[in-house]
Design a protein around this motif. Structure first.
Motif, mmCIF file in Angstrom:
data_model
loop_
_atom_site.group_PDB
_atom_site.id
_atom_site.type_symbol
_atom_site.label_atom_id
_atom_site.label_comp_id
_atom_site.label_asym_id
_atom_site.label_seq_id
_atom_site.Cartn_x
_atom_site.Cartn_y
_atom_site.Cartn_z
ATOM 1 N N VAL A 12 31.778 -61.482 26.311
ATOM 2 C CA VAL A 12 32.164 -60.659 25.289
ATOM 3 C C VAL A 12 30.522 -59.707 25.048
ATOM 4 N N GLY A 13 30.836 -58.727 24.977
ATOM 5 C CA GLY A 13 29.021 -57.553 24.838
ATOM 6 C C GLY A 13 29.448 -56.732 26.557
ATOM 7 N N THR A 14 30.755 -57.060 27.277
ATOM 8 C CA THR A 14 30.907 -56.386 28.611
ATOM 9 C C THR A 14 31.814 -54.756 28.094
ATOM 10 N N GLU A 15 30.880 -53.747 28.685
ATOM 11 C CA GLU A 15 31.023 -52.709 28.154
ATOM 12 C C GLU A 15 32.012 -51.908 28.919
ATOM 13 N N LEU A 16 33.495 -51.094 27.968
ATOM 14 C CA LEU A 16 34.459 -49.988 29.008
ATOM 15 C C LEU A 16 33.683 -48.922 29.370
ATOM 16 N N PRO A 17 33.905 -47.887 30.417
ATOM 17 C CA PRO A 17 33.682 -47.005 30.614
ATOM 18 C C PRO A 17 33.822 -46.246 29.448
ATOM 19 N N ALA A 18 32.682 -45.133 29.255
ATOM 20 C CA ALA A 18 32.876 -44.358 28.371
ATOM 21 C C ALA A 18 33.647 -42.596 28.294
ATOM 22 N N ALA A 19 34.173 -42.191 28.065
ATOM 23 C CA ALA A 19 35.017 -41.003 27.970
ATOM 24 C C ALA A 19 35.387 -40.082 27.324
ATOM 25 N N SER A 20 34.477 -38.119 26.925
ATOM 26 C CA SER A 20 35.000 -37.744 26.470
ATOM 27 C C SER A 20 35.850 -36.384 26.416
ATOM 28 N N PHE A 21 36.771 -36.366 25.218
ATOM 29 C CA PHE A 21 38.046 -35.869 25.733
ATOM 30 C C PHE A 21 37.870 -34.475 24.504
ATOM 31 N N PRO A 22 38.239 -33.294 25.646
ATOM 32 C CA PRO A 22 38.320 -31.909 24.526
ATOM 33 C C PRO A 22 39.851 -31.890 24.124
ATOM 34 N N VAL A 23 39.179 -31.396 23.281
ATOM 35 C CA VAL A 23 40.477 -31.148 22.456
ATOM 36 C C VAL A 23 40.661 -30.173 22.224
ATOM 37 N N THR A 24 41.258 -28.655 22.247
ATOM 38 C CA THR A 24 41.510 -27.158 21.709
ATOM 39 C C THR A 24 42.790 -27.007 21.148
ATOM 40 N N ARG A 25 42.569 -25.449 20.578
ATOM 41 C CA ARG A 25 43.931 -25.549 19.785
ATOM 42 C C ARG A 25 45.679 -25.886 20.106
ATOM 43 N N ALA A 26 44.932 -25.008 21.512
ATOM 44 C CA ALA A 26 46.311 -24.990 22.881
ATOM 45 C C ALA A 26 46.685 -26.886 23.094
ATOM 46 N N THR A 27 45.867 -27.892 23.070
ATOM 47 C CA THR A 27 46.413 -29.129 23.036
ATOM 48 C C THR A 27 47.330 -29.683 22.147
ATOM 49 N N LEU A 28 46.134 -28.450 20.602
ATOM 50 C CA LEU A 28 47.175 -29.335 19.414
ATOM 51 C C LEU A 28 48.632 -28.774 19.569
ATOM 52 N N VAL A 29 49.192 -27.496 19.678
ATOM 53 C CA VAL A 29 50.497 -26.584 20.081
ATOM 54 C C VAL A 29 51.336 -27.810 20.855
ATOM 55 N N ARG A 30 50.402 -28.091 21.764
ATOM 56 C CA ARG A 30 51.304 -28.968 23.112
ATOM 57 C C ARG A 30 51.866 -29.914 22.410
ATOM 58 N N TYR A 31 50.487 -30.920 21.935
ATOM 59 C CA TYR A 31 50.865 -32.361 21.280
ATOM 60 C C TYR A 31 52.024 -32.060 19.698
ATOM 61 N N ALA A 32 52.173 -30.659 18.642
ATOM 62 C CA ALA A 32 52.321 -31.014 18.365
ATOM 63 C C ALA A 32 54.186 -30.633 18.771
#
Length: 144
Positions: A12-32
């Motif tokens: 308990v308390g073990t931290e997982l490696p953090a991450a950052s995820f960029p999001v652009t309008r193009a990302t949203l179009v692909r996800y849509a």
């Protein structure tokens, strides 16, 4: 495939490696396109503002999916996640510029749930522009 993380070695308390995820309008179009969710709040700035949003926003399910990547990458197997839920607290606003938005995700083991099933609860924190975008983000993960 199975989780590559051992239940016996996690505390308990073990931290997982953090991450950052960029999001652009193009990302949203692909996800849509992939999801079939073409709601104009996710791609049409004029429409988003007309309905009271500050700008185009990311799909909630996209935000949720990006966040769980921290857990699946740590566990080594997406199938190790046996339960996952969140509350959407703030939208991820995605400006129409070269930078877009960034979802920053951190997580830690909050509890060992079941020694026999070898499951742990992982609590996640997802932040964009200094604001929490997911609340009560929790995953139950079966470890090896």
């Amino acid at each position: 495939m199975a989780a590559t993380v051992s239940y016996d070695e996690v505390e308990v308390g073990t931290e997982l490696p953090a991450a950052s995820f960029p999001v652009t309008r193009a990302t949203l179009v692909r996800y849509a396109g992939a999801s079939g969710d073409f709601n104009p709040i996710h791609w049409n700035e004029k429409f988003a503002k007309e309905v009271g949003l500050p700008d185009v926003i990311a799909h909630g399910m996209f935000t949720m999916a990006e966040a769980i990547r921290v857990v699946t990458d740590w566990a080594g197997d997406p199938a190790a996640v046996v339960d996952y839920g969140v509350r959407f607290t703030k939208p991820v606003v995605v400006p129409n510029d070269d930078k877009g938005a960034v979802i920053e995700v951190s997580a830690k083991v909050a509890a060992k749930l079941d020694d026999e099933a070898r499951t742990v609860r992982v609590d996640l924190t997802a932040v964009c522009d200094g604001q929490k975008v997911l609340g009560m983000a929790r995953a139950v993960v079966a470890l090896s």
